[in-house]
Design an enzyme around this catalytic site. Structure first.
Site, mmCIF file in Angstrom:
data_model
loop_
_atom_site.group_PDB
_atom_site.id
_atom_site.type_symbol
_atom_site.label_atom_id
_atom_site.label_comp_id
_atom_site.label_asym_id
_atom_site.label_seq_id
_atom_site.Cartn_x
_atom_site.Cartn_y
_atom_site.Cartn_z
ATOM 1 N N CYS A 1 -8.434 24.484 -28.081
ATOM 2 C CA CYS A 1 -7.980 23.787 -29.297
ATOM 3 C C CYS A 1 -7.125 24.691 -29.935
ATOM 4 O O CYS A 1 -5.701 24.759 -29.625
ATOM 5 C CB CYS A 1 -9.229 23.676 -30.231
ATOM 6 S SG CYS A 1 -8.952 22.393 -31.483
ATOM 7 N N HIS B 1 -13.341 21.569 -27.161
ATOM 8 C CA HIS B 1 -14.186 22.338 -27.602
ATOM 9 C C HIS B 1 -15.396 22.395 -26.517
ATOM 10 O O HIS B 1 -16.270 22.010 -26.671
ATOM 11 C CB HIS B 1 -14.816 22.521 -28.918
ATOM 12 C CG HIS B 1 -13.865 22.861 -30.062
ATOM 13 N ND1 HIS B 1 -13.666 23.855 -30.408
ATOM 14 C CD2 HIS B 1 -12.610 21.820 -30.631
ATOM 15 C CE1 HIS B 1 -12.746 23.877 -31.528
ATOM 16 N NE2 HIS B 1 -12.222 22.722 -31.553
ATOM 17 N N GLU C 1 -17.232 24.743 -25.792
ATOM 18 C CA GLU C 1 -18.155 25.613 -26.073
ATOM 19 C C GLU C 1 -19.306 24.676 -27.108
ATOM 20 O O GLU C 1 -20.463 25.338 -27.335
ATOM 21 C CB GLU C 1 -17.849 26.686 -27.012
ATOM 22 C CG GLU C 1 -17.317 26.262 -28.426
ATOM 23 C CD GLU C 1 -15.776 25.845 -28.542
ATOM 24 O OE1 GLU C 1 -15.465 25.636 -29.595
ATOM 25 O OE2 GLU C 1 -15.388 25.629 -27.454
#
Length: 187
Positions: free
Chosen positions: A76, A165, A167
């Site tokens: 990002c 993202h 994660e």
């Protein structure tokens, strides 16, 4: 075990640390330029790209990161920071031969999840004020992921950048495994 640094000056750092552990690597939070010593790869996390860029200038990270000879993953805001330009005045690393459309999907309330392909595997990608690649400036840039016709994942040399993202997704480990296999372990 490989040591993967996570730029720890702003953004979603802890989530990246957890993901790095899932691929049997050791996370190392990078708060100062001296912390860059001894890492096998670096992750530049999502967050607010203008803020991260200003902090990178203040802490002396820009030239140090530019001179690293290790694999780098930008997610990002990390993708934004690695680009050559955004159409906005902000500090950039300028390591990827692309321009970026910041916040291409809209504001925070326009955030969404969508299944996309990354390296031949499906991943549930989380897009939060996500960028897209605007223009590819070199034939050395390879597209590794798209959302419909929008470019959301690229690689060039030892750098991988994705606009989502990983994660924050249950299966986001796929992106870290891709980075490990195709960049870190090939070093």
């Amino acid at each position: 075990m490989k040591i993967i640094g996570i730029l720890g000056i702003q953004g979603d750092i802890e989530e990246h640390e957890d993901a790095v552990k899932k691929i049997n690597c050791i996370p190392k939070r990078i708060r100062t330029v001296d912390d860059l010593e001894g890492i096998d790869a670096l992750i530049i996390p999502g967050g607010e790209s203008t803020t991260i860029g200003k902090l990178m200038v203040s802490y002396g990270f820009i030239d140090k990161i530019r001179n690293l000879k290790i694999p780098i993953l930008g997610t990002c805001a990390g993708m934004v920071l690695l680009s050559k330009g955004t159409g906005k005045e902000q500090p950039l690393l300028e390591m990827l031969n692309v321009t970026i459309k910041r916040n291409a999907y809209g504001s925070q309330k326009d955030s969404f999840e969508k299944e996309i392909d990354l390296g031949g595997k499906k991943i549930n990608a989380v897009f939060i004020r996500a960028p897209q690649v605007g223009e590819i400036l070199s034939k050395d840039v390879e597209i590794i992921s798209k959302d419909d016709e929008n470019i959301v994942g690229i690689k060039e040399g030892n750098i991988m950048a994705i606009s989502f993202h990983p994660e924050l997704s249950d299966d986001g480990v796929i992106a870290y495994e891709y980075f490990l296999k195709n960049f870190v372990e090939k070093r």
